[in-house]
Motif scaffolding. Sequence first.
Motif, PDB file in Angstrom:
ATOM      1  N   ARG B 222      41.250  46.252  43.888  1.00 50.00           N
ATOM      2  CA  ARG B 222      41.346  45.782  42.598  1.00 50.00           C
ATOM      3  C   ARG B 222      41.292  44.228  42.607  1.00 50.00           C
ATOM      4  N   LYS B 225      38.167  42.691  44.004  1.00 49.60           N
ATOM      5  CA  LYS B 225      37.106  42.755  42.715  1.00 49.60           C
ATOM      6  C   LYS B 225      37.810  41.352  41.755  1.00 49.60           C
ATOM      7  N   SER B 226      38.820  41.224  41.580  1.00 51.69           N
ATOM      8  CA  SER B 226      39.220  40.242  40.444  1.00 51.69           C
ATOM      9  C   SER B 226      39.360  38.760  41.293  1.00 51.69           C
ATOM     10  N   GLU B 229      35.474  38.302  40.917  1.00 48.26           N
ATOM     11  CA  GLU B 229      34.778  37.936  39.589  1.00 48.26           C
ATOM     12  C   GLU B 229      35.254  37.028  38.963  1.00 48.26           C
ATOM     13  N   THR B 230      36.732  36.459  38.952  1.00 40.72           N
ATOM     14  CA  THR B 230      37.540  35.524  38.384  1.00 40.72           C
ATOM     15  C   THR B 230      37.666  34.392  39.419  1.00 40.72           C
ATOM     16  N   LEU B 232      40.297  34.407  41.060  1.00 39.57           N
ATOM     17  CA  LEU B 232      41.891  34.331  41.324  1.00 39.57           C
ATOM     18  C   LEU B 232      42.429  35.776  41.184  1.00 39.57           C
ATOM     19  N   ILE B 233      43.754  36.022  41.554  1.00 39.09           N
ATOM     20  CA  ILE B 233      44.329  37.270  41.381  1.00 39.09           C
ATOM     21  C   ILE B 233      45.488  36.976  40.420  1.00 39.09           C
ATOM     22  N   MET B 234      45.303  37.546  39.041  1.00 43.24           N
ATOM     23  CA  MET B 234      46.375  37.259  37.861  1.00 43.24           C
ATOM     24  C   MET B 234      47.736  37.666  38.470  1.00 43.24           C
ATOM     25  N   LYS B 235      48.529  36.780  38.019  1.00 43.71           N
ATOM     26  CA  LYS B 235      49.959  37.202  38.566  1.00 43.71           C
ATOM     27  C   LYS B 235      50.958  36.696  37.299  1.00 43.71           C
TER      28      LYS B 235
END
Lengths: 391, 259
Positions: B222, B225-226, B229-230, B232-235
């Motif tokens: 996951r 993927k993040s 696609e973006t 960054l990794i949301m935190k």
Amino acid sequence: MKAVCWMGKHNVSVENVPDPSILNSRDAIIKITSTAICGSDLHLYNGFIPTMEQGDILGHEFMGEVVELGSSVTNLKKGDRVVVPFTIACGSCFFCKKDLWSACDNSNPKPTAQETVYGFTGSGLFGFSHMMGGFAGGQAEYVRVPFADVGPLKIPDGLEDEQVLFLSDIFPTGYQAAENCNIQEGDTVAIWGAGPVGQFAVKSAFMLGAEKVVLIDHYNDRLELAQKENENLETINFDNEDVYTKLLDLTGGRGPDSCIDAVGLESHGSSPDALLDYAKAAVFLATDRLHALRQAIYCCRKGGTVSIPGVYGGFLDKFPLGAAFGKGLTFKMGQTNMHSYMPRLLEAIQEDKIDPRFVISHRLNLSEAPMAYDQFNKEKDTWRKVVLKPH
Amino acid sequence: MQEINKKQESNTKEITNFLTDMKQNVGDDERLVSAIAGAGLVTYGISKGGLLGTALSLVGGGLVYRGATGHCHLYSAVDKNTAAPSQTRVHVQKSVTIDKSQAELYQFWRNFENLPQFMNHLESVTVLDDKRSHWKAKAPLGTSVEWEAEATGEVENERISWHSVEGSEIPNSGVVEFRPTTNRGTEVRVTLTYEPPAGKLGSWIAWLFGEEPSQQVAEDLRRFKSLMETGLIMKVEGQTSGRIAEVAEEKSKVKTASA
């Protein structure tokens, strides 16, 4: 800074907390100029939404001024005035590209709970429990906005905060509910719940060409406001009239073409099924009360649409699937795909097609939030929409 | 009438079967974990009290029963049996679909030094030469493990496979495949096989502490993927909340005092 914190069921307080900071390169920090309490905040207040933690900052309807930007945000600059959508979306996954912003794949950093209960996770939401990502909300002086290059909508000069604040949730939510009805010429739309989302659904249904709109509730002040705002609106107070009989009477026996449930999981009512829902929810045998939804399904005409902007969280008991199947109904529901609606609804406000200020009932300082939650929860007739000023 | 009798008979038979079919179908490691976790829940439930406490105690009691008898009614209902002899090897397979091209994903993965960016349990990967790399991973309870891996095959833009070299602490091997779709991006499938230090029990205990391998791989994918696609990794770790209000108050008090 000061922030409204959830401290437990029926307990919110204004706390001194550290100011937010940039955590990802696509973040922005917004200095909040106006924020509102949503009816769905009351679901949190009343303890219906699991995975809240003591100290969580509430609030998902807010706007303000950009004061700090992450290194990757290039479309905003300090000083910009923005409204922020309550759903957080990355803008680059399959779902965002399909305009299904509230299904964003990459904005919920705590997806496990929703994946366990729902199979998949939706987008992150501000101030709405840890299963929705655990993001700090905007009933505060400042807020961190993730994916700030995608969500915030710039507001042109000449518009007051209160004219555009509700672009953050309830106006698009009411509009999507009406759009989901796929309104055709001659259609009648029945709407359960005269709260702010129901009020915006009424206006949106008329904007989208409905011939007749019927609003159902038992708070007279709310029904009267809607009538004052919409000349051709029909209303039903379910304490005084039988809803099914009245709807049939208003539609020549056909039933409404579409039914909107703008009530959600804390439905009121005094019929046997509603009382059973109360009893079961009280002892945790069911999580959600759905009297309004059952009635909407029952009243909807054959082949009609039931559109659900009201929030549901868990399991429904005595859901009349037989009636839905027997009549071949279409169901449309879900969190609002905010990003898709905000620009066009801003235009509608600029063109004077709607003035969203009519829903506001109270204007208070942020420090008065605990009293406002208490009153909003108890006095629904007169407490309709609370706008808080943090500065 | 006869039919009804028959139906009743078969119902009675089913109930009898349910009560008497007590063959062991829960593995010994799992029995131990079940008994320990069950006892914990009972204790917690009783101490908490109320409706929720009672419910937790009941669930706990069920787990203790399952541990003591080695029989799980749920398992027998779904025809599952973890008591059958099994290898100590752990096998994990997980997939994710990423809205990027095969080539982009392949190239990022192929540089193994990128992997710790989204594989949280990896501390570092050092590429030694074309084939070999040195891996260092976090292990439960604050320890760490290291091994050397060797690429065993690759098809450009399609798959990469590797295994640990002879004598590694945790013998392991893996394959990652990148498969195109019509218009949904690229399917990334990871297959990992490894022998945990303490066999299957080790993996169960790791699961209790939130470090179970299949969950770990799912979360790694996951994050991959993040990141792709973006960017960054949301935190949310480190964000403000009312839980640190007191700390903030203390600090401001100190500030005022020193001023």
